[in-house]
Motif scaffolding. Structure first.
Motif, mmCIF file in Angstrom:
data_model
loop_
_atom_site.group_PDB
_atom_site.id
_atom_site.type_symbol
_atom_site.label_atom_id
_atom_site.label_comp_id
_atom_site.label_asym_id
_atom_site.label_seq_id
_atom_site.Cartn_x
_atom_site.Cartn_y
_atom_site.Cartn_z
ATOM 1 N N ASN A 1 -0.695 25.295 13.028
ATOM 2 C CA ASN A 1 0.407 25.522 13.969
ATOM 3 C C ASN A 1 -0.068 26.232 15.235
ATOM 4 O O ASN A 1 0.340 25.889 16.353
ATOM 5 N N ILE A 2 -0.945 27.221 15.066
ATOM 6 C CA ILE A 2 -1.428 27.988 16.219
ATOM 7 C C ILE A 2 -2.283 27.124 17.133
ATOM 8 O O ILE A 2 -2.066 27.089 18.351
ATOM 9 N N THR A 3 -3.260 26.429 16.563
ATOM 10 C CA THR A 3 -4.137 25.599 17.390
ATOM 11 C C THR A 3 -3.383 24.431 18.007
ATOM 12 O O THR A 3 -3.642 24.061 19.166
ATOM 13 N N GLY A 4 -2.427 23.858 17.245
ATOM 14 C CA GLY A 4 -1.635 22.753 17.790
ATOM 15 C C GLY A 4 -0.754 23.200 18.937
ATOM 16 O O GLY A 4 -0.497 22.433 19.874
ATOM 17 N N GLY A 5 -0.299 24.457 18.884
ATOM 18 C CA GLY A 5 0.555 24.971 19.947
ATOM 19 C C GLY A 5 -0.216 25.441 21.169
ATOM 20 O O GLY A 5 0.267 25.343 22.295
ATOM 21 N N LEU A 6 -1.422 25.935 20.958
ATOM 22 C CA LEU A 6 -2.205 26.496 22.063
ATOM 23 C C LEU A 6 -3.086 25.467 22.770
ATOM 24 O O LEU A 6 -3.227 25.494 24.001
ATOM 25 N N PHE A 7 -3.694 24.571 22.002
ATOM 26 C CA PHE A 7 -4.702 23.661 22.560
ATOM 27 C C PHE A 7 -4.130 22.269 22.793
ATOM 28 O O PHE A 7 -3.271 21.811 22.020
ATOM 29 N N PRO A 8 -4.624 21.553 23.812
ATOM 30 C CA PRO A 8 -5.544 22.032 24.855
ATOM 31 C C PRO A 8 -4.789 22.706 25.995
ATOM 32 O O PRO A 8 -3.698 22.276 26.362
ATOM 33 N N ASP A 9 -5.385 23.733 26.552
ATOM 34 C CA ASP A 9 -4.786 24.476 27.655
ATOM 35 C C ASP A 9 -5.897 24.876 28.623
ATOM 36 O O ASP A 9 -6.786 25.661 28.264
ATOM 37 N N PRO A 10 -5.862 24.350 29.863
ATOM 38 C CA PRO A 10 -6.914 24.653 30.851
ATOM 39 C C PRO A 10 -7.027 26.145 31.166
ATOM 40 O O PRO A 10 -8.076 26.612 31.622
ATOM 41 N N SER B 1 -8.066 21.132 12.915
ATOM 42 C CA SER B 1 -7.110 21.882 12.092
ATOM 43 C C SER B 1 -6.147 20.942 11.384
ATOM 44 O O SER B 1 -5.777 21.171 10.227
ATOM 45 N N GLY B 2 -5.758 19.855 12.084
ATOM 46 C CA GLY B 2 -4.876 18.866 11.463
ATOM 47 C C GLY B 2 -5.564 18.123 10.328
ATOM 48 O O GLY B 2 -4.985 17.933 9.252
ATOM 49 N N GLU C 1 3.058 11.561 18.679
ATOM 50 C CA GLU C 1 4.494 11.744 18.814
ATOM 51 C C GLU C 1 4.788 13.154 19.326
ATOM 52 O O GLU C 1 3.895 13.997 19.436
ATOM 53 N N SER C 2 6.075 13.405 19.649
ATOM 54 C CA SER C 2 6.491 14.718 20.118
ATOM 55 C C SER C 2 6.048 15.810 19.148
ATOM 56 O O SER C 2 6.197 15.677 17.933
ATOM 57 N N GLN C 3 5.515 16.893 19.710
ATOM 58 C CA GLN C 3 5.030 17.981 18.857
ATOM 59 C C GLN C 3 6.178 18.598 18.070
ATOM 60 O O GLN C 3 5.987 19.055 16.936
ATOM 61 N N LEU C 4 7.383 18.600 18.644
ATOM 62 C CA LEU C 4 8.549 19.147 17.963
ATOM 63 C C LEU C 4 8.819 18.386 16.668
ATOM 64 O O LEU C 4 9.045 18.986 15.614
ATOM 65 N N ILE C 5 8.786 17.053 16.752
ATOM 66 C CA ILE C 5 9.028 16.220 15.559
ATOM 67 C C ILE C 5 7.935 16.451 14.531
ATOM 68 O O ILE C 5 8.193 16.573 13.326
ATOM 69 N N GLU C 6 6.694 16.529 15.008
ATOM 70 C CA GLU C 6 5.561 16.753 14.102
ATOM 71 C C GLU C 6 5.705 18.078 13.367
ATOM 72 O O GLU C 6 5.510 18.162 12.150
ATOM 73 N N VAL C 7 6.064 19.136 14.105
ATOM 74 C CA VAL C 7 6.230 20.459 13.508
ATOM 75 C C VAL C 7 7.381 20.465 12.513
ATOM 76 O O VAL C 7 7.295 21.074 11.444
ATOM 77 N N LEU C 8 8.476 19.789 12.861
ATOM 78 C CA LEU C 8 9.624 19.719 11.946
ATOM 79 C C LEU C 8 9.234 19.067 10.625
ATOM 80 O O LEU C 8 9.623 19.530 9.555
ATOM 81 N N PHE C 9 8.462 17.987 10.703
ATOM 82 C CA PHE C 9 8.040 17.286 9.494
ATOM 83 C C PHE C 9 7.142 18.187 8.639
ATOM 84 O O PHE C 9 7.369 18.341 7.433
ATOM 85 N N THR C 10 6.122 18.765 9.253
ATOM 86 C CA THR C 10 5.171 19.565 8.493
ATOM 87 C C THR C 10 5.813 20.848 7.959
ATOM 88 O O THR C 10 5.513 21.278 6.844
ATOM 89 N N ASN C 11 6.700 21.466 8.747
ATOM 90 C CA ASN C 11 7.388 22.666 8.286
ATOM 91 C C ASN C 11 8.315 22.375 7.121
ATOM 92 O O ASN C 11 8.465 23.200 6.218
ATOM 93 N N THR C 12 8.924 21.188 7.149
ATOM 94 C CA THR C 12 9.782 20.790 6.030
ATOM 95 C C THR C 12 8.972 20.690 4.753
ATOM 96 O O THR C 12 9.372 21.195 3.701
#
Length: 277
Positions: free
Chosen positions: A23-32, A48-49, A162-173
């Protein structure tokens, strides 16, 4: 020596760590703005995935004793998930720097394998629960099915981006369901162990047999004191306070006692010490 419940807790904590890392790496990276090369950030984010998806079958194999998953947990995952990651998202990506191309070709094998793995996991779950079912076991079986599907979708999200929101919702579920199952099984195990301890206490303890067994297993005086307190239902914290030692020391003593006697839980421990060999 770890007891079964300790191992189950260890696998869950490792899953939790990998989930947070994902979750942390998916939310932070990539960031210039982050002082890490973009290529490295991409490798870490995808890594991480892949790591999360790779540990998942192993977790189910160990935590739920799904024996049909053994080959996949130990050999299939490294071959068909981690190896494609290292080839396409580390080596090839470091050479060409074309992420879209690497995703297109690097996710083909993992996606196909995820579908195969989904079928194998469903089969393994079905086999485990096919005998002696009751209402509670049906609920647990359904819950495990619900936990599997979101995690298998990780490879699909890696391919289509796909949208990171949808991905996070699936994995968090999926993780939420696993957490509920873990807590439920831990509570049931603790209640059963407590009930069995009460039954053993009602039978009584033959002091002569107990002393003979303690000598046979070469328990120290301190270890005998701890066993007697365990038998009376005291927690590790209460034992530590009563003996004026740390809770960590109590835990170390108990692990040594389990190893000496060859027991996996308190009930088995008390039973072996209370009965003649």
């Amino acid at each position: 020596m770890f007891r079964p419940q300790d191992k189950s807790r260890l696998w869950y904590l490792l899953l939790l760590f990998l989930f947070q890392f994902y979750n942390i790496t998916g939310g932070l990276f990539p960031d210039p703005k982050i002082d890490i090369p973009i290529s490295t950030q991409v490798m870490i984010a995808y890594g991480s995935g892949f790591l999360m998806a790779s540990f998942f079958p192993f977790y189910f194999y160990k935590a739920f004793e799904l024996k049909l998953l053994r080959w996949h947990a130990l050999y299939g995952v490294p071959l068909f998930l981690m190896l494609p990651y290292f080839i396409f998202f580390v080596i090839v990506y470091a050479i060409n720097g074309k992420l879209n191309v690497d995703i297109k070709f690097g996710m083909i094998v993992p996606l196909i394998y995820a579908l195969v793995l989904l079928w194998v996991m469903f089969k393994a779950i079905r086999k485990k629960y096919e005998t002696d079912r009751n209402k509670n076991e049906y609920l647990e079986e359904i819950a495990i099915y619900c936990a599997v599907i979101p995690w298998i979708s990780l490879t699909f999200f890696g391919l289509v981006e796909e949208s990171q929101l949808i991905e996070v919702l699936f994995t968090n579920t999926g993780f939420t369901v696993i957490t509920i199952i873990f807590i439920t099984k831990s509570v049931k195990r603790a209640r059963l162990e407590y009930k069995e301890l009460l039954e053993l206490n009602m039978v009584g303890l033959n002091s002569e047999t107990f002393e003979i067994n303690c000598q046979r297993y070469q328990l120290t005086k301190r270890q005998v004191e701890i066993v007697l307190l365990l038998r009376r239902g005291h927690s590790y914290k209460n034992i530590a306070e009563g003996l004026f030692i740390s809770e960590k020391t109590v835990n170390n003593h108990i692990q040594n006692i389990y190893e000496k006697i060859g027991a996996s839980n308190k009930v088995e421990l008390i039973y072996k010490l209370a009965n003649r060999a």
